[in-house]
Design a protein around this motif. Sequence first.
Motif, PDB file in Angstrom:
ATOM      1  N   ARG A 178       1.591  -8.576   0.551  1.00 28.46           N
ATOM      2  CA  ARG A 178       1.840  -9.966   0.163  1.00 28.46           C
ATOM      3  C   ARG A 178       2.529 -10.061  -1.195  1.00 28.46           C
ATOM      4  O   ARG A 178       3.265 -11.015  -1.461  1.00 28.46           O
ATOM      5  CB  ARG A 178       0.528 -10.732   0.083  1.00 28.46           C
ATOM      6  CG  ARG A 178      -0.150 -11.011   1.401  1.00 28.46           C
ATOM      7  CD  ARG A 178      -1.388 -11.843   1.130  1.00 28.46           C
ATOM      8  NE  ARG A 178      -2.289 -11.859   2.260  1.00 28.46           N
ATOM      9  CZ  ARG A 178      -3.601 -12.013   2.163  1.00 28.46           C
ATOM     10  NH1 ARG A 178      -4.152 -12.140   0.968  1.00 28.46           N
ATOM     11  NH2 ARG A 178      -4.366 -12.040   3.229  1.00 28.46           N
ATOM     12  N   ASP A 179       2.285  -9.074  -2.055  1.00 23.04           N
ATOM     13  CA  ASP A 179       2.796  -9.138  -3.422  1.00 23.04           C
ATOM     14  C   ASP A 179       4.290  -8.854  -3.524  1.00 23.04           C
ATOM     15  O   ASP A 179       4.878  -9.030  -4.592  1.00 23.04           O
ATOM     16  CB  ASP A 179       2.040  -8.157  -4.326  1.00 23.04           C
ATOM     17  CG  ASP A 179       0.628  -8.630  -4.624  1.00 23.04           C
ATOM     18  OD1 ASP A 179       0.364  -9.836  -4.467  1.00 23.04           O
ATOM     19  OD2 ASP A 179      -0.203  -7.789  -5.014  1.00 23.04           O
ATOM     20  N   GLY A 180       4.894  -8.357  -2.462  1.00 17.88           N
ATOM     21  CA  GLY A 180       6.335  -8.185  -2.481  1.00 17.88           C
ATOM     22  C   GLY A 180       6.827  -6.767  -2.687  1.00 17.88           C
ATOM     23  O   GLY A 180       7.983  -6.567  -3.083  1.00 17.88           O
ATOM     24  N   ILE A 181       5.971  -5.754  -2.426  1.00 18.51           N
ATOM     25  CA  ILE A 181       6.505  -4.393  -2.469  1.00 18.51           C
ATOM     26  C   ILE A 181       7.564  -4.231  -1.387  1.00 18.51           C
ATOM     27  O   ILE A 181       7.574  -4.951  -0.382  1.00 18.51           O
ATOM     28  CB  ILE A 181       5.400  -3.325  -2.317  1.00 18.51           C
ATOM     29  CG1 ILE A 181       4.732  -3.397  -0.933  1.00 18.51           C
ATOM     30  CG2 ILE A 181       4.378  -3.435  -3.435  1.00 18.51           C
ATOM     31  CD1 ILE A 181       3.878  -2.182  -0.605  1.00 18.51           C
ATOM     32  N   ALA A 182       8.448  -3.272  -1.585  1.00 17.29           N
ATOM     33  CA  ALA A 182       9.511  -3.011  -0.617  1.00 17.29           C
ATOM     34  C   ALA A 182       9.198  -1.814   0.267  1.00 17.29           C
ATOM     35  O   ALA A 182       9.704  -1.716   1.387  1.00 17.29           O
ATOM     36  CB  ALA A 182      10.838  -2.777  -1.346  1.00 17.29           C
ATOM     37  N   VAL A 183       8.375  -0.896  -0.241  1.00 23.88           N
ATOM     38  CA  VAL A 183       8.104   0.369   0.450  1.00 23.88           C
ATOM     39  C   VAL A 183       6.607   0.657   0.392  1.00 23.88           C
ATOM     40  O   VAL A 183       6.014   0.636  -0.693  1.00 23.88           O
ATOM     41  CB  VAL A 183       8.893   1.527  -0.196  1.00 23.88           C
ATOM     42  CG1 VAL A 183       8.631   2.834   0.555  1.00 23.88           C
ATOM     43  CG2 VAL A 183      10.393   1.225  -0.231  1.00 23.88           C
ATOM     44  N   ALA A 184       6.001   0.924   1.535  1.00 22.81           N
ATOM     45  CA  ALA A 184       4.588   1.307   1.618  1.00 22.81           C
ATOM     46  C   ALA A 184       4.488   2.817   1.761  1.00 22.81           C
ATOM     47  O   ALA A 184       5.242   3.419   2.528  1.00 22.81           O
ATOM     48  CB  ALA A 184       3.912   0.607   2.788  1.00 22.81           C
ATOM     49  N   GLN A 185       3.517   3.404   1.053  1.00 21.20           N
ATOM     50  CA  GLN A 185       3.413   4.867   1.007  1.00 21.20           C
ATOM     51  C   GLN A 185       2.015   5.390   1.323  1.00 21.20           C
ATOM     52  O   GLN A 185       1.446   6.178   0.561  1.00 21.20           O
ATOM     53  CB  GLN A 185       3.820   5.361  -0.385  1.00 21.20           C
ATOM     54  CG  GLN A 185       5.264   5.060  -0.753  1.00 21.20           C
ATOM     55  CD  GLN A 185       5.575   5.595  -2.123  1.00 21.20           C
ATOM     56  OE1 GLN A 185       5.169   5.034  -3.128  1.00 21.20           O
ATOM     57  NE2 GLN A 185       6.291   6.700  -2.176  1.00 21.20           N
ATOM     58  N   PRO A 186       1.440   5.010   2.442  1.00 21.78           N
ATOM     59  CA  PRO A 186       0.145   5.608   2.789  1.00 21.78           C
ATOM     60  C   PRO A 186       0.295   7.099   3.045  1.00 21.78           C
ATOM     61  O   PRO A 186       1.370   7.575   3.429  1.00 21.78           O
ATOM     62  CB  PRO A 186      -0.248   4.862   4.066  1.00 21.78           C
ATOM     63  CG  PRO A 186       1.060   4.460   4.672  1.00 21.78           C
ATOM     64  CD  PRO A 186       1.954   4.144   3.505  1.00 21.78           C
ATOM     65  N   ASP A 187      -0.775   7.830   2.825  1.00 22.48           N
ATOM     66  CA  ASP A 187      -0.802   9.276   3.061  1.00 22.48           C
ATOM     67  C   ASP A 187      -1.641   9.531   4.300  1.00 22.48           C
ATOM     68  O   ASP A 187      -2.794   9.100   4.376  1.00 22.48           O
ATOM     69  CB  ASP A 187      -1.409   9.976   1.838  1.00 22.48           C
ATOM     70  CG  ASP A 187      -1.292  11.489   1.909  1.00 22.48           C
ATOM     71  OD1 ASP A 187      -1.656  12.066   2.951  1.00 22.48           O
ATOM     72  OD2 ASP A 187      -0.858  12.093   0.905  1.00 22.48           O
ATOM     73  N   VAL A 188      -1.089  10.250   5.263  1.00 23.47           N
ATOM     74  CA  VAL A 188      -1.775  10.468   6.535  1.00 23.47           C
ATOM     75  C   VAL A 188      -3.026  11.330   6.363  1.00 23.47           C
ATOM     76  O   VAL A 188      -3.883  11.359   7.255  1.00 23.47           O
ATOM     77  CB  VAL A 188      -0.805  11.086   7.564  1.00 23.47           C
ATOM     78  CG1 VAL A 188      -0.552  12.562   7.277  1.00 23.47           C
ATOM     79  CG2 VAL A 188      -1.300  10.900   8.989  1.00 23.47           C
ATOM     80  N   SER A 189      -3.175  12.007   5.219  1.00 21.20           N
ATOM     81  CA  SER A 189      -4.395  12.770   4.945  1.00 21.20           C
ATOM     82  C   SER A 189      -5.382  12.010   4.071  1.00 21.20           C
ATOM     83  O   SER A 189      -6.458  12.519   3.771  1.00 21.20           O
ATOM     84  CB  SER A 189      -4.055  14.108   4.285  1.00 21.20           C
ATOM     85  OG  SER A 189      -3.662  15.058   5.256  1.00 21.20           O
TER      86      SER A 189
END
Length: 381
Positions: free
Chosen positions: A248-259
Motif C-alpha cells: 500500500r505504501d508504494g514500493i515498486a519491487v517486493a523481495q520476499p525470500d523463499v527460505s
Amino acid sequence: MKIVSMDTFLVPPRWLFLRVRTDEGITGWGEPVVEGRAETVRAAVAELGEYLVGEDPLRIEDHWQVLTKGGFYRGGPVLSSAVAGIDQALWDIAGKAAGLPVHALLGGPVRDRVRMYAWIGGDRPADVAAEARAQIEAGFTAVKMNGSAALTPIDTPARTREVVERVAAVRDAVGENNDVVIDFHGRMSTAMARRVLPLIEPLLPLFVEEAVLPEHTPNLAALARSTSLPLATGERLYSRWDFREVLRDGIAVAQPDVSHAGGISEVRRIAAMAEAYDVTMAPHCPLGPIALAASLQLAFAIPNFLIQEQSVGIHYNQGNDVLDYLVDRTPFQFAGGFAERTSVPGLGIEVDAAAVERAAERGHRWRNPVWRYPDGSFAEW
C-alpha cells in the motif's frame, strides 16, 4: 505415501539443508535457515517434524496451515524460515512424484528464461567499477552493489558524496544498456535516505533496496512519494500480512525470500498480492542451491517477476559455494545472464547428498559482523 524421516545438515559457509524422505523412496530437499541463527531454525524444524513424520507429504497446503497456525505463537523469522524449508522439500517431493517441475504444478511456466543479477564488491569507486565490468563481460546484464558502508543517522557531506561517486562509477562501467541495483541494507536513517535518494536519481538504478529498516516501513510511503526511484523491500518480511502495508505504501519491487517467507506456497501468494498493486518481484536469495532452485521455480511461474538474485561467488561464500552441493551444475550456468527453464522434476536440481553429509561433519557457526560507530555505539550492518 508417508514421510518417514526429516534430517537437517549444517553446511558451510552458512546454510542449513533439510532432507525429507518418504516410504516410497522419494526424497525432497529444502533450505530452512536464518543466516547467523541456523541452529535455532534447526531446532524449530525438529519440533515441526514431530507433527509431519507419518503424514502424507502431498498435502502441502494443509501442512502449511497447521505448521504456521497450529501453535498459539505465530510468525517471525525463525518459525517462518523453518516452515519455508519444509515447504520447499514437500514441493520437491510433489514434483518428483508427478514427474514434473514445480513450476508446472504452479500453473505452468509464463517464461522460458529468468534474468539474473550478479553481486559486486569493493569499497573505492575504481574497485566496484572494475568488478561491475567483469560481471558484464561474463554475460550478466545487471549487477547489485552495496550502497554504502555504515552511515551515521545524518552523515557528512563527504560521506554522502562517496555514496553517489561509487554508484556513478558503476553506472559508467556498465553503460546505459545494463542495470545497477543498489542495496542500502537498512543502513540509512529516514533522514539520510531523504538526503541520498535525490542525488542518485539521475543514475537511474533498476531499484533501491532497503532504503530504510523494516522497522521504519511506515516511512516508506513518504519516501516513495518523494522520489522517482523504484523502492524495494522484503527480505526481512515473512508473510503476506507483513507485505500488506508496504504494498500500500508504494514500493515498486517486493523481495520476499523463499527460505524466510514461508516457502514456495507463501511467496506465490505474496506475488499475487503484489500484482494487484502493480508491484514486481525480485526475490531475495543470497543463500544456497536449494533456495535458489526454489526461487527459480517460482520465477518461471509468476507473471509479475522482474529479476532474480543469486549468490554464486558472493563474498559471503568463503570455503564453499553454491555449486559444491550439486551433482549437475547445469541449472546454474547463467548464459547471457539468464537461467534457462528445464523439465527436471521437482525443484530442478540433484543435490549431492554425499557432499552434504561430508560438509555437515564440519558444520559452521557463521555470525554476521557487529559494527560500531566511532563513538562506540551500535551501527547497522
